[in-house]
Write a protein that holds these residues in place. Sequence first.
Motif, PDB file in Angstrom:
ATOM      1  N   ALA A  96       0.750  -1.355   0.031  1.00 21.39           N
ATOM      2  CA  ALA A  96       0.060  -0.199  -0.046  1.00 21.39           C
ATOM      3  C   ALA A  96       0.840   1.271   0.041  1.00 21.39           C
ATOM      4  O   ALA A  96       0.415   2.305  -0.512  1.00 21.39           O
ATOM      5  N   GLN A  97       1.946   1.317   0.686  1.00 18.10           N
ATOM      6  CA  GLN A  97       2.992   2.477   0.584  1.00 18.10           C
ATOM      7  C   GLN A  97       3.854   2.462  -0.425  1.00 18.10           C
ATOM      8  O   GLN A  97       4.613   3.669  -0.497  1.00 18.10           O
ATOM      9  N   MET A  98       3.891   1.705  -1.525  1.00 19.31           N
ATOM     10  CA  MET A  98       4.756   1.904  -2.579  1.00 19.31           C
ATOM     11  C   MET A  98       4.516   3.369  -3.317  1.00 19.31           C
ATOM     12  O   MET A  98       3.452   3.646  -3.632  1.00 19.31           O
ATOM     13  N   GLN A  99       5.554   3.957  -3.723  1.00 21.45           N
ATOM     14  CA  GLN A  99       5.508   5.239  -4.348  1.00 21.45           C
ATOM     15  C   GLN A  99       6.450   4.925  -5.606  1.00 21.45           C
ATOM     16  O   GLN A  99       7.392   4.001  -5.676  1.00 21.45           O
ATOM     17  N   VAL A 100       6.428   5.918  -6.628  1.00 18.54           N
ATOM     18  CA  VAL A 100       6.905   5.841  -7.982  1.00 18.54           C
ATOM     19  C   VAL A 100       8.504   5.894  -7.741  1.00 18.54           C
ATOM     20  O   VAL A 100       9.341   5.236  -8.447  1.00 18.54           O
TER      21      VAL A 100
ATOM     22  N   LEU B  82       7.130  11.133 -10.873  1.00 15.31           N
ATOM     23  CA  LEU B  82       8.273  10.947 -10.037  1.00 15.31           C
ATOM     24  C   LEU B  82       8.763  12.456  -9.955  1.00 15.31           C
ATOM     25  O   LEU B  82       9.269  13.011 -10.922  1.00 15.31           O
ATOM     26  N   ASP B  83       8.679  13.080  -8.827  1.00 17.67           N
ATOM     27  CA  ASP B  83       8.642  14.514  -8.778  1.00 17.67           C
ATOM     28  C   ASP B  83      10.352  14.878  -8.547  1.00 17.67           C
ATOM     29  O   ASP B  83      10.813  14.147  -7.514  1.00 17.67           O
ATOM     30  N   PRO B  84      10.961  15.764  -8.970  1.00 23.96           N
ATOM     31  CA  PRO B  84      12.204  16.179  -8.744  1.00 23.96           C
ATOM     32  C   PRO B  84      12.568  16.459  -7.389  1.00 23.96           C
ATOM     33  O   PRO B  84      13.549  16.543  -6.909  1.00 23.96           O
ATOM     34  N   ARG B  85      11.408  16.946  -6.456  1.00 27.73           N
ATOM     35  CA  ARG B  85      11.445  17.152  -5.313  1.00 27.73           C
ATOM     36  C   ARG B  85      11.525  16.109  -4.161  1.00 27.73           C
ATOM     37  O   ARG B  85      11.435  16.409  -2.922  1.00 27.73           O
ATOM     38  N   CYS B  86      11.556  14.754  -4.653  1.00 24.38           N
ATOM     39  CA  CYS B  86      11.664  13.868  -3.796  1.00 24.38           C
ATOM     40  C   CYS B  86      12.364  13.947  -2.807  1.00 24.38           C
ATOM     41  O   CYS B  86      13.479  14.212  -2.687  1.00 24.38           O
ATOM     42  N   THR B  87      11.943  13.328  -1.668  1.00 24.59           N
ATOM     43  CA  THR B  87      12.532  13.617  -0.334  1.00 24.59           C
ATOM     44  C   THR B  87      12.914  12.255   0.256  1.00 24.59           C
ATOM     45  O   THR B  87      13.511  12.158   1.451  1.00 24.59           O
ATOM     46  N   LYS B  88      12.920  11.256  -0.559  1.00 22.50           N
ATOM     47  CA  LYS B  88      13.224   9.869   0.117  1.00 22.50           C
ATOM     48  C   LYS B  88      14.857   9.750   0.527  1.00 22.50           C
ATOM     49  O   LYS B  88      15.132   9.060   1.438  1.00 22.50           O
ATOM     50  N   ALA B  89      15.753  10.553  -0.427  1.00 22.58           N
ATOM     51  CA  ALA B  89      17.050  10.407   0.116  1.00 22.58           C
ATOM     52  C   ALA B  89      17.475  11.119   1.219  1.00 22.58           C
ATOM     53  O   ALA B  89      18.346  11.147   1.723  1.00 22.58           O
ATOM     54  N   ILE B  90      16.479  12.212   1.795  1.00 22.93           N
ATOM     55  CA  ILE B  90      16.793  13.034   2.886  1.00 22.93           C
ATOM     56  C   ILE B  90      16.068  12.660   4.083  1.00 22.93           C
ATOM     57  O   ILE B  90      16.833  12.454   4.870  1.00 22.93           O
ATOM     58  N   GLN B  91      14.789  12.228   3.949  1.00 23.27           N
ATOM     59  CA  GLN B  91      14.045  11.852   5.239  1.00 23.27           C
ATOM     60  C   GLN B  91      14.025  10.406   4.784  1.00 23.27           C
ATOM     61  O   GLN B  91      13.054   9.798   4.483  1.00 23.27           O
ATOM     62  N   ARG B  92      14.902   9.747   5.476  1.00 26.20           N
ATOM     63  CA  ARG B  92      14.968   8.302   5.408  1.00 26.20           C
ATOM     64  C   ARG B  92      13.818   7.608   6.323  1.00 26.20           C
ATOM     65  O   ARG B  92      13.512   7.922   7.372  1.00 26.20           O
ATOM     66  N   GLY B  93      12.886   6.732   5.508  1.00 29.53           N
ATOM     67  CA  GLY B  93      11.768   5.957   6.149  1.00 29.53           C
ATOM     68  C   GLY B  93      10.547   6.846   6.107  1.00 29.53           C
ATOM     69  O   GLY B  93       9.976   6.127   7.003  1.00 29.53           O
ATOM     70  N   ALA B  94      10.467   7.870   5.765  1.00 27.47           N
ATOM     71  CA  ALA B  94       9.348   8.829   5.483  1.00 27.47           C
ATOM     72  C   ALA B  94       8.767   8.573   4.262  1.00 27.47           C
ATOM     73  O   ALA B  94       9.343   8.556   3.064  1.00 27.47           O
ATOM     74  N   ARG B  95       7.498   8.953   4.200  1.00 28.57           N
ATOM     75  CA  ARG B  95       6.694   9.080   2.856  1.00 28.57           C
ATOM     76  C   ARG B  95       6.975  10.135   2.023  1.00 28.57           C
ATOM     77  O   ARG B  95       7.298  11.325   2.666  1.00 28.57           O
ATOM     78  N   CYS B  96       7.254  10.041   0.797  1.00 30.77           N
ATOM     79  CA  CYS B  96       7.589  11.557   0.084  1.00 30.77           C
ATOM     80  C   CYS B  96       6.054  12.078  -0.274  1.00 30.77           C
ATOM     81  O   CYS B  96       5.460  11.471  -0.808  1.00 30.77           O
ATOM     82  N   PRO B  97       6.063  13.500   0.082  1.00 35.09           N
ATOM     83  CA  PRO B  97       5.014  14.177  -0.307  1.00 35.09           C
ATOM     84  C   PRO B  97       4.695  14.513  -1.567  1.00 35.09           C
ATOM     85  O   PRO B  97       3.627  15.130  -1.797  1.00 35.09           O
ATOM     86  N   PHE B  98       5.667  14.303  -2.400  1.00 35.90           N
ATOM     87  CA  PHE B  98       5.663  14.799  -3.666  1.00 35.90           C
ATOM     88  C   PHE B  98       5.337  13.921  -5.076  1.00 35.90           C
ATOM     89  O   PHE B  98       4.552  13.979  -5.762  1.00 35.90           O
ATOM     90  N   CYS B  99       5.798  12.576  -4.694  1.00 38.38           N
ATOM     91  CA  CYS B  99       5.780  11.651  -5.651  1.00 38.38           C
ATOM     92  C   CYS B  99       4.555  10.841  -5.461  1.00 38.38           C
ATOM     93  O   CYS B  99       4.008  10.499  -4.534  1.00 38.38           O
ATOM     94  N   ASP B 100       4.032  10.348  -6.727  1.00 36.20           N
ATOM     95  CA  ASP B 100       2.747   9.587  -6.755  1.00 36.20           C
ATOM     96  C   ASP B 100       2.762   8.346  -5.982  1.00 36.20           C
ATOM     97  O   ASP B 100       3.791   7.638  -6.183  1.00 36.20           O
ATOM     98  N   PRO B 101       1.647   7.741  -5.584  1.00 32.96           N
ATOM     99  CA  PRO B 101       1.859   6.152  -5.223  1.00 32.96           C
ATOM    100  C   PRO B 101       1.575   5.326  -6.348  1.00 32.96           C
ATOM    101  O   PRO B 101       1.011   5.757  -7.369  1.00 32.96           O
TER     102      PRO B 101
END
Length: 310
Positions: A122-126, A185-204
């Motif tokens: 359910a939590q997978m993102q692009v 896939l949004d260029p503002r993706c936060t996965k590399a910065i906020q590890r373990g948190a959902r990215c608020p910009f990229c689509d599920p």
Amino acid sequence: AIRQQCQMCIRVRSLANLEALIMELMILGMAANSIKNMMACIQSRHRMSELTPPILQAKLFARIFKAVASTTGAPSRLRFPIGTHQLLQMVALDGSMSPLERRAVLVVLIGTACVSRVDEVAQMQVCDLLWNHDAAYHPSLWAALAIRIIRRKQDSGRFGLYVRLPAGMVVEMLRAYVKDMQLRLDPRCTKAIQRGARCPFCDPVWPRTVVGRRAKSAPGQLQGMSRQQVSGAVKIALESIGVDAKHYSGMSMRRGGVTAAVQAKIPPAILHLQSGHGTATSSMGYVDPVDPRTLYQTAAAILGLGASSP
């Protein structure tokens, strides 16, 4: 009927009434943990109303729950794993499915191959789909896919564990699905910065709606599927190949992945990299039930009938 019984909690005045209520809930098929919550609710309501609790003996609640748990609840429910033969039938449906069936089939294919829990699907993102991730290591890995899954037991640093899918029909089906749904896939993706948190910009990867994204819609606005919808997708996918889905649930994907890997004699250390299990004991708990054909072959061997199967 269960809701009506729940409304009667405050009316329980004696041990006999409590036992009768529990018996009715068991007959209605309520799980053991739900009955435990019901008993806790009765105690809480009586304390709030300053009524005399119906349970006067010490630890009687615990003894009642132990008896209930031995006869009802999740352990008594038959749940089959997703079988490899069923996955092959789903792949063969490509091109002849409705949009809803297409999404459901992909959910099952990816969830089982990744040995995923329901919430992980359910939590997978692009931004978790890493195309050609290992291509630099070897040319044969071109067009393969790595999927980042966070918060698994082995992922102590919250960097994410990367499960792999080989190049082939399943990866191509997923690639075409992402393109047709216009998932971004949004260029503002936060996965590399906020590890373990959902990215608020990229689509599920699995939006709640199977309708493609509108051209003017902003990134991050799509809502992903819930756990219940993922479990429902498992039933839709199985019904699309003519299987009675009564004895399957969202957990059938993880059970199916572990069961197939064990039967294929994949080394436990390699399997745990794909499944995220911390120990062999925990992973073996998902091989339940095993492929029924194996049990038939075992009985045939005991009866001296050779290795024949039904």
